[in-house]
Design a protein around this motif. Structure first.
Motif, PDB file in Angstrom:
ATOM      1  N   THR A  86       0.821  -1.208   0.000  1.00 26.14           N
ATOM      2  CA  THR A  86       0.000   0.000   0.000  1.00 26.14           C
ATOM      3  C   THR A  86       0.857   1.262   0.000  1.00 26.14           C
ATOM      4  O   THR A  86       0.468   2.276  -0.595  1.00 26.14           O
ATOM      5  CB  THR A  86      -0.953   0.013   1.203  1.00 26.14           C
TER       6      THR A  86
ATOM      7  N   SER B 106      -4.263  -3.441  -1.339  1.00 27.78           N
ATOM      8  CA  SER B 106      -4.568  -3.841   0.038  1.00 27.78           C
ATOM      9  C   SER B 106      -4.814  -5.337   0.195  1.00 27.78           C
ATOM     10  O   SER B 106      -5.019  -5.815   1.310  1.00 27.78           O
ATOM     11  CB  SER B 106      -5.794  -3.071   0.545  1.00 27.78           C
ATOM     12  N   VAL B 107      -4.783  -6.081  -0.907  1.00 31.33           N
ATOM     13  CA  VAL B 107      -5.114  -7.516  -0.839  1.00 31.33           C
ATOM     14  C   VAL B 107      -4.223  -8.254   0.161  1.00 31.33           C
ATOM     15  O   VAL B 107      -4.684  -9.115   0.909  1.00 31.33           O
ATOM     16  CB  VAL B 107      -5.008  -8.160  -2.239  1.00 31.33           C
TER      17      VAL B 107
ATOM     18  N   THR C 250      -4.726  -4.726  -9.089  1.00 30.22           N
ATOM     19  CA  THR C 250      -5.398  -3.423  -9.045  1.00 30.22           C
ATOM     20  C   THR C 250      -5.642  -2.927  -7.629  1.00 30.22           C
ATOM     21  O   THR C 250      -5.856  -1.732  -7.420  1.00 30.22           O
ATOM     22  CB  THR C 250      -6.751  -3.489  -9.777  1.00 30.22           C
ATOM     23  N   ASP C 251      -5.616  -3.821  -6.654  1.00 26.85           N
ATOM     24  CA  ASP C 251      -5.906  -3.469  -5.263  1.00 26.85           C
ATOM     25  C   ASP C 251      -4.692  -3.781  -4.391  1.00 26.85           C
ATOM     26  O   ASP C 251      -4.400  -4.948  -4.102  1.00 26.85           O
ATOM     27  CB  ASP C 251      -7.126  -4.251  -4.775  1.00 26.85           C
TER      28      ASP C 251
ATOM     29  N   GLY D 165      -9.931 -11.169  -4.213  1.00 27.06           N
ATOM     30  CA  GLY D 165      -9.571  -9.860  -4.718  1.00 27.06           C
ATOM     31  C   GLY D 165      -8.556  -9.940  -5.845  1.00 27.06           C
ATOM     32  O   GLY D 165      -8.040 -11.009  -6.174  1.00 27.06           O
ATOM     33  N   ASP D 166      -8.261  -8.782  -6.406  1.00 24.25           N
ATOM     34  CA  ASP D 166      -7.330  -8.689  -7.534  1.00 24.25           C
ATOM     35  C   ASP D 166      -6.119  -7.851  -7.114  1.00 24.25           C
ATOM     36  O   ASP D 166      -6.185  -6.616  -7.104  1.00 24.25           O
ATOM     37  CB  ASP D 166      -8.028  -8.038  -8.726  1.00 24.25           C
TER      38      ASP D 166
END
Length: 409
Positions: free
Chosen positions: A334, A386-387, A383-384, A379-380
């Motif tokens: 992040t 925070s996964v 693109t994210d 999740g992905d």
């Protein structure tokens, strides 16, 4: 034994977008096939991923698994206590999805063997042994009250480093660490935040000493990893032939261009200084230590941006210290998302790290003949960012070299 993963969207370590329509077949710990319809042996375990994301196991290229405290002075704890806590630290890393970690000082061959033989359910461990530090360098945390010529046993300057001065001593130290099972050599080339007596701006080791260390590593068909914050120290290491620069927070454009031209890698460790700043009161850092920590934290994102713009190959590391702080390992994703695409960070933590560690094709990829290090996540992560910050809660399955360590599917 064989496992077939179906109904997954795949991040293969190289492409920035997920791939649909493929299945992954693991046989005897190796990825045998990645195709729409693999030929699975009789008795294969079939795992329906439910449309989740399948990724390679993550790689953290800068850890200290024996760093159970932010105080790295040697002899603070019984070795048996340190190694018991190292087991706890490593098992936590695996549960957060890191199937391979590169230790930059402190871990020994015994820990490598304990993981390989299954006594520790942790990530694959790649080690430098003790890092090399000059007298008064980042790895020299001896008391300043020692008299002239008085040294700690075996010239150990801290829990992660040994002291070696001059060309003959650094050659001997490098050879000795390799003899004892080091996979590469770590050198302290600038001042550091965790050490008390050396300013960040210090240039450590002469050009001749650095070249001698690189020569010894190359003689063993391996490489040198260097702690270096400043342009001057980074340039000295790169010109001497060092392969990986750790931290590099204060890098400038000309030095980044030099790294790109020479093919050196940068391993940012943003979360280390960020978390230490948050926990400064708890750990009682001195005013001087906090000044240094803040100095590198404030420049970390700028340094990463400069390196990205210059085209430097960028790996992924965390450098966390203290048994309570290792759980923030995923926060590196992040932090880096503030200046780069999450897919770039994920590539750093998989295929780029593998290439940097001279393990290209073995780890960090979903391709035939690679080790079956596989995560199934909600999740992905392309693109994210925070996964992987959920302490492993988003990870539904963890496989390392074909063995399943977690399965919630």
């Amino acid at each position: 034994m064989a496992t077939l993963f179906t109904n997954a969207r795949i991040f293969d370590g190289f492409q920035k977008t997920l791939i649909d329509g493929l299945q992954v077949l693991e046989v005897d710990g190796i990825i045998r096939e990645v195709s729409p319809s693999p030929t699975a042996p009789e008795g294969t375990l079939i795992i329906d991923c439910g449309g989740r994301t399948l990724t390679p196991g993550l790689i953290d290229a800068h850890v200290h698994v024996i760093a159970n405290s932010v105080d790295l002075s040697a002899g603070k704890f019984w070795p048996s206590f340190v190694f018991t806590q190292a087991r706890y630290i490593m098992e936590g890393m695996l549960q957060r999805g890191f199937t391979t970690v590169r230790d930059g000082g402190g871990a020994d061959t015994g820990l490598v063997q304990a993981v390989e033989q299954g006594f520790i359910a942790g990530p694959r461990l790649v080690i430098s042994g003790l890092a090399l530090s000059q007298t008064g360098g980042h790895g020299d945390m001896r008391s300043v009250l020692l008299g002239p010529g008085e040294k700690t046993n075996n010239k150990v300057g801290s829990s992660i480093a040994r002291i070696a001065d001059g060309i003959s001593e650094v050659r001997e130290a490098a050879r000795d660490e390799l003899r004892k099972g080091a996979h590469f050599i770590k050198v302290m080339a600038s001042g550091g935040a965790a050490s008390v007596t050396d300013p960040i701006e210090n240039l450590q080791y002469s050009d001749e000493e650095l070249r001698a260390i690189v020569e010894e590593a190359r003689a063993w068909n391996t490489y040198v990893m260097a702690h270096a914050y400043t342009p001057r120290s980074i340039a000295a290491v790169v010109k001497a032939g060092g392969r990986t620069i750790e931290h590099g927070n204060l890098i400038d454009e000309p030095t980044a261009d030099l790294m790109r031209r020479e093919g050196a890698y940068l391993v940012p460790t943003l979360v280390a200084s960020d978390i230490l700043t948050q926990f400064a009161d708890k750990y009682g850092f001195s005013t001087n230590s906090m000044r240094k920590i803040s100095q590198v934290r404030d420049q970390g994102l700028t340094g990463l941006s400069i390196a990205r713009k210059a085209g430097v190959r960028i790996g992924f590391g965390t450098d966390l210290l203290g048994i309570d702080l290792h759980e923030y390992q995923g926060e590196e994703f992040t932090l880096r998302a503030k200046v780069e695409d999450p897919a770039e960070t994920l590539m750093s933590a998989t295929s780029v790290n593998a290439q940097m560690m001279m393990m290209d094709g073995c780890i960090g990829v979903i391709r035939p003949n690679a080790y079956a290090d596989i995560l199934i996540v909600d999740g992905d992560p392309t693109t994210d960012a925070s996964v992987f910050t959920k302490r492993g809660d988003n990870i539904k399955l963890i496989m390392k070299h074909g063995k399943i360590f977690k399965n919630q599917l």
